[in-house]
Design a protein around this motif. Structure first.
Motif, PDB file in Angstrom:
ATOM      1  N   HIS A  74      51.584 -40.758  53.526  1.00 24.80           N
ATOM      2  CA  HIS A  74      50.901 -40.492  54.323  1.00 24.80           C
ATOM      3  C   HIS A  74      50.316 -39.086  53.992  1.00 24.80           C
TER       4      HIS A  74
ATOM      5  N   SER B   2      46.932 -40.755  52.806  1.00 25.36           N
ATOM      6  CA  SER B   2      45.851 -41.646  52.903  1.00 25.36           C
ATOM      7  C   SER B   2      45.381 -40.507  54.466  1.00 25.36           C
TER       8      SER B   2
ATOM      9  N   TYR C  47      42.875 -38.232  52.442  1.00 30.52           N
ATOM     10  CA  TYR C  47      41.752 -39.388  52.280  1.00 30.52           C
ATOM     11  C   TYR C  47      40.598 -39.895  52.966  1.00 30.52           C
ATOM     12  N   SER C  48      41.400 -40.131  54.130  1.00 30.54           N
ATOM     13  CA  SER C  48      39.959 -40.879  55.431  1.00 30.54           C
ATOM     14  C   SER C  48      39.473 -39.957  55.721  1.00 30.54           C
TER      15      SER C  48
ATOM     16  N   ARG D 117      46.326 -46.257  44.427  1.00 28.00           N
ATOM     17  CA  ARG D 117      45.533 -44.689  44.822  1.00 28.00           C
ATOM     18  C   ARG D 117      45.422 -43.653  43.986  1.00 28.00           C
TER      19      ARG D 117
END
Ligand code: ADP
Ligand code: MG
Length: 462
Positions: free
Chosen positions: A247, A250, A253-254, A280
């Motif tokens: 989590h 993510s 990264y986003s 990933r």
């Protein structure tokens, strides 16, 4: 600085800055520096009483202060000048009483130990300027530079992998320093993966709202502009950590944040790594580092000597580079040892002396004690317990399990006898060792995951 006594004078203020000065200095003033012998800092003291107290309470601080003055790791050794048998028995009783954790003065020697602060931050000397580029690391270096110049705009994530001592942590910290310099408003977070795990476990115990709880945890990691996570291989097999890391990853990264990871092996070889993480990790750039060639080894030695103001002959440089082939950490260790000799004896360091000093460092003869330390260290990092816990007497299931595994790995890797293994583990009885090892043998017959973890430990020792 010309004698061990001078080294000791420099180390003392470092020690007293770390521990309760009044009590500590009183104990520490009881020991007298005698000599430096290879990796042992030898002291004398008047009785077993002082010796045992100093060893139990302050060994870590003393060792770490001496090591930082000398530039290489030393072990504390204290011998007692003279004492009658009677005195010794009486002393043992007194010490037992004093060290009894239930007793009134039992609260010393916290298990978090030294280096608690340094390990969370970037080592200042690990910069690009201090990094020697050679064929084995030029690709990883170029990738690191690119990431540092344009965080999150080039390679994301950057995954640097390779054997121990080849400069992965150095490169990762260099990225951190360079980014901080260029974009000083960036929040750069460096963490070793086992610390990430331990912090997460603590946070989960505390709950959401408390200080150091899960909210704080999330805030810390999800507010990073650059997340540097060192030795990511240690999340292998840890379900909760992987879940949380997924989590974190993510979210960052986003949001267009840079992630850099290092590992002693490629993602595919991290045991029981969730598929979604594997994907990933492999999605950015993977860069490996390999052992330095002869020229690079020479350059690393020169750089290290220069930065510590140690004049060293090319003859000696070449000798070291020729003898120690496997990794840069060894080279650095050799330079620091020779430097200490030079400081302490004011003798010119020639090839003969160099040969003598690094004899036991040669790649094919890693001393047994070092191998054992390495195993215990790796196992403790993997299971998220401290080395003291593994070697000590606590019996929580997590610690006992880690201890059994460490014994098993030692037995497999070294074929050391049960009594000697027992000795390493705080003087445990050889039958205890034998049963522990049999336990593990039985477990790995049915527990595939455990078996692969153990195989990893063994593989890493080679
Ligand atoms: P790793 O993380 O790969 O185990 P480190 O980054 O901790 O290795 O490196 C071990 C030591 O060797 C460090 O002190 C580091 O500064 C030094 N070192 C490794 N590679 C180089 C290099 N190419 N140039 C200069 N020093 C290096
Ligand atoms: Mg490292």
């Amino acid at each position: 600085m010309k004698s061990f006594g001078d080294v000791w004078q420099k180390a003392k203020p470092i020690i007293s800055s770390k521990i309760n000065p009044v009590a500590a200095l009183q104990w520490i003033s009881n020991i007298e520096p005698v000599r430096l012998e290879n990796d042992s800092a030898v002291f004398s003291c008047p009785s077993t009483f002082e010796k045992q107290i100093v060893e139990a309470r302050y060994a870590k601080e003393i060792e770490s202060a001496l090591s930082s003055v000398l530039g290489f790791d030393v072990k504390l050794e204290i011998y007692v000048q003279e004492e009658s048998l009677e005195q010794e028995e009486e002393t043992n009783e007194r010490v037992k009483h004093l060290l009894n954790p239930e007793g009134p003065i039992g609260l010393f020697g916290n298990s978090l130990g030294k280096g608690n602060i340094e390990k969370w931050s970037l080592s200042p000397e690990y910069t690009f300027g201090n990094f020697v580029v050679g064929p084995g690391n030029s690709f990883a270096h170029a990738a690191a530079r690119a990431v540092a110049d344009n965080p999150a705009r080039t390679w994301n994530p950057l995954f640097i992998y390779g054997n121990s001592g080849l400069g992965k942590t150095h490169l990762m910290c260099a990225i951190g320093h360079a980014i901080k310099q260029k974009f000083n408003w960036y929040n750069v977070v460096y963490v070793r993966s086992e610390d990430f795990t331990n912090e997460l476990i603590r946070a989960l115990q505390i709950g959401a709202e408390g200080k150091g709880g899960t909210l704080d945890f999330k805030n810390k990691y999800r507010k990073a502009d650059v997340l540097l996570i060192d030795d990511i291989q240690f999340i292998g097999g840890k379900t909760q950590t992987q879940e949380e890391f997924f989590h974190t990853f993510s979210a960052l990264y986003s949001a267009g944040k840079q992630i850099v990871m290092t590992s002693d092996r490629p993602p595919k070889e991290i045991s029981t790594l969730e598929e979604r993480l594997l994907t990933r990790f492999e999605s950015g750039l993977m860069a490996d580092v390999q052992a330095p060639d002869f020229e690079t080894r020479c350059a690393i030695i020169r750089k290290k000597a220069e930065s510590t103001a140690f004049p060293i002959d090319s003859d000696v440089v070449e000798y070291i580079a020729y003898t120690l082939k496997d990794n840069a950490r060894q080279l650095e260790g050799a330079v620091m040892k020779l430097r200490a000799h030079w400081l302490l004896s004011s003798k010119v360091i020639n090839r003969e002396l160099a040969a003598e000093v690094i004899r036991d460092m040669a790649s094919d003869s890693e001393p047994l004690s070092q191998r054992l330390d390495k195993i215990v260290n790796e196992v403790s990092r993997f299971y998220g317990v401290t080395v003291d816990d593994i070697l000590g007497s606590k019996r929580t299931s997590k610690i006992s399990q880690a201890r059994k595994i460490a014994m098993y790995v030692i037995r497999e890797a070294t074929e050391l006898s049960y009594p000697l293994i027992g000795e390493k583990f705080g003087g445990r009885n050889h039958t205890t060792v034998m049963y522990s090892i049999r336990d593990v043998e039985a477990e790995i017959k049915t527990d595939y995951k455990l078996k692969s973890e153990i195989n990893d430990f063994l593989k890493n020792l080679r």
